[in-house]
Motif scaffolding. Structure first.
Motif, short mmCIF file in Angstrom:
data_model
loop_
_atom_site.label_atom_id
_atom_site.label_comp_id
_atom_site.label_asym_id
_atom_site.label_seq_id
_atom_site.Cartn_x
_atom_site.Cartn_y
_atom_site.Cartn_z
N ILE A 1 14.00 10.55 3.59
CA ILE A 1 14.48 11.67 2.76
C ILE A 1 14.76 12.89 3.63
O ILE A 1 15.70 13.65 3.38
CB ILE A 1 13.45 11.99 1.65
CG1 ILE A 1 13.48 10.89 0.59
CG2 ILE A 1 13.72 13.34 1.00
CD1 ILE A 1 12.35 10.95 -0.41
N ILE A 2 13.95 13.07 4.67
CA ILE A 2 14.12 14.23 5.55
C ILE A 2 15.45 14.16 6.31
O ILE A 2 16.11 15.17 6.51
CB ILE A 2 12.93 14.33 6.53
CG1 ILE A 2 11.65 14.69 5.77
CG2 ILE A 2 13.19 15.37 7.62
CD1 ILE A 2 10.39 14.58 6.58
N VAL A 3 15.87 12.95 6.72
CA VAL A 3 17.07 12.85 7.57
C VAL A 3 18.33 12.43 6.81
O VAL A 3 19.42 12.52 7.34
CB VAL A 3 16.86 11.86 8.75
CG1 VAL A 3 15.81 12.38 9.69
CG2 VAL A 3 16.52 10.46 8.28
N ARG A 4 18.21 11.98 5.57
CA ARG A 4 19.40 11.57 4.82
C ARG A 4 19.47 12.32 3.50
O ARG A 4 18.45 12.67 2.93
CB ARG A 4 19.36 10.06 4.51
CG ARG A 4 19.52 9.18 5.73
CD ARG A 4 19.43 7.71 5.31
NE ARG A 4 19.47 6.82 6.44
CZ ARG A 4 20.56 6.25 6.91
NH1 ARG A 4 21.72 6.51 6.35
NH2 ARG A 4 20.52 5.42 7.94
N HIS A 5 20.70 12.54 2.99
CA HIS A 5 20.81 13.19 1.68
C HIS A 5 20.93 12.16 0.56
O HIS A 5 20.88 12.52 -0.61
CB HIS A 5 22.00 14.16 1.66
CG HIS A 5 23.32 13.53 1.96
ND1 HIS A 5 23.94 13.67 3.17
CD2 HIS A 5 24.12 12.74 1.21
CE1 HIS A 5 25.07 13.01 3.16
NE2 HIS A 5 25.21 12.44 2.00
N GLY A 6 21.11 10.89 0.90
CA GLY A 6 21.13 9.84 -0.12
C GLY A 6 20.61 8.57 0.50
O GLY A 6 20.86 8.30 1.68
N LEU A 7 19.87 7.78 -0.26
CA LEU A 7 19.35 6.53 0.30
C LEU A 7 19.13 5.53 -0.82
O LEU A 7 19.22 5.86 -2.00
CB LEU A 7 18.04 6.78 1.06
CG LEU A 7 16.90 7.48 0.33
CD1 LEU A 7 15.99 6.47 -0.34
CD2 LEU A 7 16.10 8.33 1.28
N MET A 8 18.85 4.30 -0.42
CA MET A 8 18.70 3.21 -1.38
C MET A 8 17.41 2.46 -1.05
O MET A 8 17.15 2.16 0.12
CB MET A 8 19.90 2.29 -1.22
CG MET A 8 20.24 1.44 -2.40
SD MET A 8 21.90 0.83 -2.09
CE MET A 8 22.12 -0.16 -3.51
N ILE A 9 16.62 2.18 -2.07
CA ILE A 9 15.41 1.37 -1.87
C ILE A 9 15.71 -0.01 -2.47
O ILE A 9 15.98 -0.11 -3.67
CB ILE A 9 14.20 2.00 -2.58
CG1 ILE A 9 13.98 3.42 -2.07
CG2 ILE A 9 12.96 1.16 -2.34
CD1 ILE A 9 12.86 4.15 -2.78
N VAL A 10 15.69 -1.04 -1.64
CA VAL A 10 16.02 -2.38 -2.13
C VAL A 10 14.82 -3.30 -1.96
O VAL A 10 13.99 -3.10 -1.07
CB VAL A 10 17.25 -2.97 -1.38
CG1 VAL A 10 18.50 -2.21 -1.71
CG2 VAL A 10 17.03 -2.99 0.11
N GLY A 11 14.73 -4.31 -2.82
CA GLY A 11 13.63 -5.27 -2.74
C GLY A 11 13.52 -6.06 -4.02
O GLY A 11 14.26 -5.84 -4.98
N GLU A 12 12.58 -7.00 -4.01
CA GLU A 12 12.37 -7.86 -5.18
C GLU A 12 11.78 -7.05 -6.34
O GLU A 12 11.23 -5.98 -6.15
CB GLU A 12 11.41 -9.00 -4.82
CG GLU A 12 11.91 -9.94 -3.71
CD GLU A 12 13.09 -10.78 -4.17
OE1 GLU A 12 13.18 -11.07 -5.38
OE2 GLU A 12 13.93 -11.14 -3.32
N SER A 13 11.88 -7.63 -7.55
CA SER A 13 11.24 -7.01 -8.72
C SER A 13 9.73 -6.95 -8.49
O SER A 13 9.15 -7.82 -7.84
CB SER A 13 11.52 -7.85 -9.97
OG SER A 13 12.91 -7.89 -10.21
#
Length: 269
Positions: free
Chosen positions: A162-174
């Motif tokens: 969050i500190i280095v990007r203004h948008g990000l995605m968290i991916v993974g299994e349910s």
């Protein structure tokens, strides 16, 4: 294959070339105040080249210009924060912080091996997250969640992203503790702000399920008859967050399965 002459006449000839990532990186690092910018930029490019050759192929792995810029931005932040630190340590920290969270378990040892070859003998000092971990433990207990070391590790990686990007995605299994990571981190940062620790701020957290509404309701649409524009849920939420002048962090979270329709529209927006 060659186009026929009558068709070729309709097109202009263009030349394509691969940008020189090392030169771009070197110039940006010089602008951040790095004295060994050339060596550092070469190591970034070499690192991504080796990663693309040796690591497994995953949809979310990216070794292009966007990835290089993220590392450079992180390196600039670190240089401003730790002016007198050795530059190879700062560069190793930037590459690690930006890339490590996205690699799968089997690729992490290979990635660490690549870094140890590029930065021989460079040891990273541990970052003190004592206050943050204490706040995370408190919030986990409050929510009846198990304070697992792996859970905290992922939350800290999310915080660093969050500190280095203004948008990000968290991916993974349910049931992979993705939503819990975000909500626990938001609450913990609020606790740190209340205690005047780590220069943190409260988090205003807007959660949207992109699959629960139509695309027109999510992004907005033009009425077919009156031609009037109606704002969607995202537009209203984003505008409210943008108008808020408080120093709090504002997170707009799309919590739901990713499909081609809404994520491609997001790209356009």
């Amino acid at each position: 294959s060659e186009l026929p002459d009558n068709l070729k006449a309709l097109f202009r000839t263009v030349a394509m070339m691969v940008p020189d990532y090392a030169m771009i990186g070197e110039i940006i690092l010089y602008s951040f105040g790095y004295l060994e910018a050339r060596d550092c930029a070469t190591k970034i490019v070499q690192c991504y080249k080796l990663c693309s050759e040796q690591l497994s192929s995953q949809d979310h792995y990216d070794y292009g210009m966007r990835a290089v810029i993220s590392v450079l931005r992180a390196a600039g932040n670190l240089k401003r924060k730790f002016v007198d630190e050795r530059e190879d340590i700062l560069m190793l920290r930037a590459i690690t912080d930006v890339n490590l969270p996205k690699f799968l378990d089997q690729d992490v040892p290979l990635f660490r091996g690549i870094l140890s070859d590029l930065f021989p003998g460079v040891e990273l000092p541990e970052i003190d997250y004592e206050n943050l971990v204490a706040a995370l433990e408190k919030e986990s207990k409050r929510r009846n969640l198990q304070p697992l070391p792996t859970f905290f590790e992922k939350i800290i990686q999310l915080y660093e992203m969050i500190i280095v990007r203004h948008g990000l995605m968290i991916v993974g299994e349910s049931f992979g503790m993705k939503s819990s990571c975000i909500s626990v981190l938001a609450a913990a940062l609020g606790d740190l702000c209340d205690q005047k620790q780590n220069n943190e701020f409260h988090v205003k957290y807007f959660c949207i399920n992109p699959k629960s509404v139509t695309m027109a309701q999510l992004y907005g649409a033009e009425d077919a008859v009156s031609k009037e524009w109606a704002d969607g849920v995202l537009a209203v939420t984003f505008r409210n967050a943008a108008r808020d002048t408080s120093p709090d962090r504002k997170w707009v979270v799309f919590d739901g399965p990713v499909d081609a329709i809404w994520i491609e529209n997001m790209n356009t927006v």
